[in-house]
Design a protein around this motif. Structure first.
Motif, mmCIF file in Angstrom:
data_model
loop_
_atom_site.group_PDB
_atom_site.id
_atom_site.type_symbol
_atom_site.label_atom_id
_atom_site.label_comp_id
_atom_site.label_asym_id
_atom_site.label_seq_id
_atom_site.Cartn_x
_atom_site.Cartn_y
_atom_site.Cartn_z
ATOM 1 N N LEU A 1 0.824 -1.200 0.000
ATOM 2 C CA LEU A 1 0.000 0.000 0.000
ATOM 3 C C LEU A 1 0.861 1.253 0.000
ATOM 4 N N SER A 2 1.916 1.258 0.785
ATOM 5 C CA SER A 2 2.778 2.421 0.868
ATOM 6 C C SER A 2 3.457 2.706 -0.471
ATOM 7 N N MET A 3 3.971 1.680 -1.128
ATOM 8 C CA MET A 3 4.634 1.883 -2.414
ATOM 9 C C MET A 3 3.650 2.400 -3.460
ATOM 10 N N PHE A 4 2.430 1.872 -3.450
ATOM 11 C CA PHE A 4 1.421 2.330 -4.404
ATOM 12 C C PHE A 4 1.102 3.812 -4.198
ATOM 13 N N LEU A 5 0.899 4.217 -2.950
ATOM 14 C CA LEU A 5 0.567 5.607 -2.657
ATOM 15 C C LEU A 5 1.752 6.542 -2.894
ATOM 16 N N VAL A 6 2.946 6.078 -2.579
ATOM 17 C CA VAL A 6 4.142 6.907 -2.792
ATOM 18 C C VAL A 6 4.357 7.155 -4.280
ATOM 19 N N ILE A 7 4.155 6.125 -5.104
ATOM 20 C CA ILE A 7 4.304 6.295 -6.558
ATOM 21 C C ILE A 7 3.290 7.302 -7.088
ATOM 22 N N LEU A 8 2.028 7.176 -6.656
ATOM 23 C CA LEU A 8 0.991 8.094 -7.126
ATOM 24 C C LEU A 8 1.215 9.516 -6.612
ATOM 25 N N THR A 9 1.844 9.680 -5.467
ATOM 26 C CA THR A 9 2.091 11.014 -4.909
ATOM 27 C C THR A 9 3.318 11.654 -5.535
ATOM 28 N N ALA A 10 4.366 10.877 -5.736
ATOM 29 C CA ALA A 10 5.629 11.433 -6.236
ATOM 30 C C ALA A 10 5.538 11.848 -7.700
ATOM 31 N N TYR A 11 4.730 11.153 -8.488
ATOM 32 C CA TYR A 11 4.675 11.462 -9.928
ATOM 33 C C TYR A 11 4.190 12.879 -10.205
ATOM 34 N N PRO A 12 3.027 13.309 -9.685
ATOM 35 C CA PRO A 12 2.607 14.693 -9.978
ATOM 36 C C PRO A 12 3.513 15.734 -9.325
ATOM 37 N N LEU A 13 4.077 15.429 -8.173
ATOM 38 C CA LEU A 13 4.960 16.396 -7.513
ATOM 39 C C LEU A 13 6.292 16.550 -8.237
ATOM 40 N N SER A 14 6.610 15.620 -9.131
ATOM 41 C CA SER A 14 7.860 15.725 -9.883
ATOM 42 C C SER A 14 7.730 16.631 -11.106
ATOM 43 N N TYR B 1 12.367 10.768 -10.200
ATOM 44 C CA TYR B 1 11.567 11.030 -11.393
ATOM 45 C C TYR B 1 12.068 12.269 -12.133
ATOM 46 N N ARG B 2 12.435 13.296 -11.390
ATOM 47 C CA ARG B 2 12.898 14.543 -12.003
ATOM 48 C C ARG B 2 14.240 14.364 -12.710
ATOM 49 N N SER B 3 14.979 13.329 -12.331
ATOM 50 C CA SER B 3 16.272 13.082 -12.981
ATOM 51 C C SER B 3 16.131 12.321 -14.298
ATOM 52 N N LEU B 4 14.952 11.773 -14.570
ATOM 53 C CA LEU B 4 14.745 11.047 -15.824
ATOM 54 C C LEU B 4 14.610 12.031 -16.991
ATOM 55 N N PRO B 5 15.060 11.649 -18.174
ATOM 56 C CA PRO B 5 14.966 12.543 -19.336
ATOM 57 C C PRO B 5 13.518 12.927 -19.643
ATOM 58 N N LYS B 6 13.284 14.206 -19.871
ATOM 59 C CA LYS B 6 11.936 14.692 -20.184
ATOM 60 C C LYS B 6 11.452 14.174 -21.530
ATOM 61 N N GLU B 7 12.403 13.835 -22.404
ATOM 62 C CA GLU B 7 12.025 13.359 -23.738
ATOM 63 C C GLU B 7 11.227 12.059 -23.692
ATOM 64 N N LEU B 8 11.431 11.266 -22.632
ATOM 65 C CA LEU B 8 10.676 10.021 -22.521
ATOM 66 C C LEU B 8 9.183 10.286 -22.390
ATOM 67 N N GLU B 9 8.849 11.240 -21.540
ATOM 68 C CA GLU B 9 7.438 11.578 -21.367
ATOM 69 C C GLU B 9 6.881 12.248 -22.615
ATOM 70 N N GLU B 10 7.674 13.116 -23.219
ATOM 71 C CA GLU B 10 7.195 13.809 -24.422
ATOM 72 C C GLU B 10 6.920 12.830 -25.555
ATOM 73 N N SER B 11 7.788 11.838 -25.725
ATOM 74 C CA SER B 11 7.570 10.851 -26.785
ATOM 75 C C SER B 11 6.332 9.998 -26.511
ATOM 76 N N SER B 12 6.106 9.672 -25.257
ATOM 77 C CA SER B 12 4.923 8.879 -24.923
ATOM 78 C C SER B 12 3.649 9.687 -25.129
ATOM 79 N N ARG B 13 3.706 10.994 -24.836
ATOM 80 C CA ARG B 13 2.536 11.836 -25.057
ATOM 81 C C ARG B 13 2.236 11.973 -26.551
#
Length: 294
Positions: A88-101, A164-176
């Motif tokens: 439960l903690s890992m699930f909630l942490v993932i969902l919380t950290a993604y938008p905050l990144s 998450y912030r250290s990952l390349p932004k291009e990955l998200e842009e390509s997926s979008r």
């Protein structure tokens, strides 16, 4: 071209190796001592004859531990707590950290929410308000009282969002561009790439749940609901022979307070000792990368 190692360098490497080996031995010595006591006879342990090797080897202490229904029940409560609490903690942490990144222009209230979470690290409601909240929700004497109050550890959120912030932004842009939404991007791209950080936060959460004892004493009114560490802290004060049958008098002679406690302590620590080496490499990589703001 072979570069010869200087004499000073070789001496340094040897001295460093010896120093680290001695330091490792000093860290392992208490565990080895407890293990040796648990496999020794009660008389040898009481006489202080046991150091780093069992004296009058016997498994009576472990036979006694695994024959206690209270100990096994407390062990099972801790296993359930670790599995459910970590998941439960890992699930909630993932969902919380993604938008905050995300950047402020992508998530306008990102800074406000981030400071809201950081504020909870510096200040909290206190022990009594927390207990009253748990009680008002009807969680007293339930497993969820041990899981929900610490379901979102803010330190883990900060560690993961920085990863998450250290990952390349291009990955998200390509997926979008390919038509993926936020949930697809998170679970198909971010989560697989963040396994080192997830292993780190998961290990923190797992160890925290397994070693915690005070909340079990606080929220549980009946000893049968105690997790293992609370059981060891409050119930195992002296040797209890109530659950040893009369025909096992020989077993009683081989046991002592020290051997029984040593066996229970080692069994309680054994699961974490097994899990940690497998997560060691991911742990080091995750905590280093997650601690640097991208």
């Amino acid at each position: 071209m072979t570069i010869k190692t200087s004499l000073g360098r070789r001496v340094f490497v040897v001295c460093n190796f010896i120093f680290l080996a001695l330091l490792s031995f000093l860290c392992l010595m208490p565990i080895i001592h407890i293990l040796a006591i648990s496999f020794s006879s009660g008389a040898a342990a009481a006489a202080g004859k046991v150091t780093l090797w069992p004296v009058e080897f016997t498994t009576a202490a472990y036979n006694n531990v695994f024959g206690k229904p209270e100990y096994l029940r407390a062990f099972w409560v801790s296993v359930q707590r670790v599995v459910l609490g970590t998941s439960l903690s890992m699930f909630l942490v993932i969902l919380t950290a993604y938008p905050l990144s995300k950047e402020s222009h992508q998530f306008r209230l990102r800074t406000w929410y981030a400071w809201f979470f950081v504020f909870t690290i510096l200040f909290n409601g206190g022990l009594i308000p927390t207990y009253l909240t748990v009680k008002s929700l009807g969680l007293i004497d339930t497993l969820w009282a041990l899981i929900l109050p610490t379901a979102v550890p803010v330190f883990n959120v900060i560690l993961l969002l920085n990863f998450y912030r250290s990952l390349p932004k291009e990955l998200e842009e390509s997926s979008r561009i390919d038509g993926a939404g936020h949930f697809t991007t998170l679970w198909k791209i971010y989560v697989p790439l963040s396994l080192p950080a997830l292993a780190t936060t998961g290990l923190f959460t797992m160890v925290g749940h397994w070693n915690s004892w005070f909340d079990g004493m606080l929220y549980m009114n009946h000893t049968e609901n105690y997790p293992l560490q609370t059981f060891l802290q409050t119930v195992i004060i002296q040797m209890d022979f109530r659950f040893i049958k009369a025909e096992n008098a020989e077993l009683m002679l081989k046991l002592s307070d020290r051997t029984s406690r040593a066996a229970q302590i080692f069994v309680a620590a054994f699961p974490i000792l097994i899990v940690y080496p497998f997560l060691q490499k991911l742990f080091i990589k995750g905590i280093v990368m997650g601690s640097v703001k991208g």
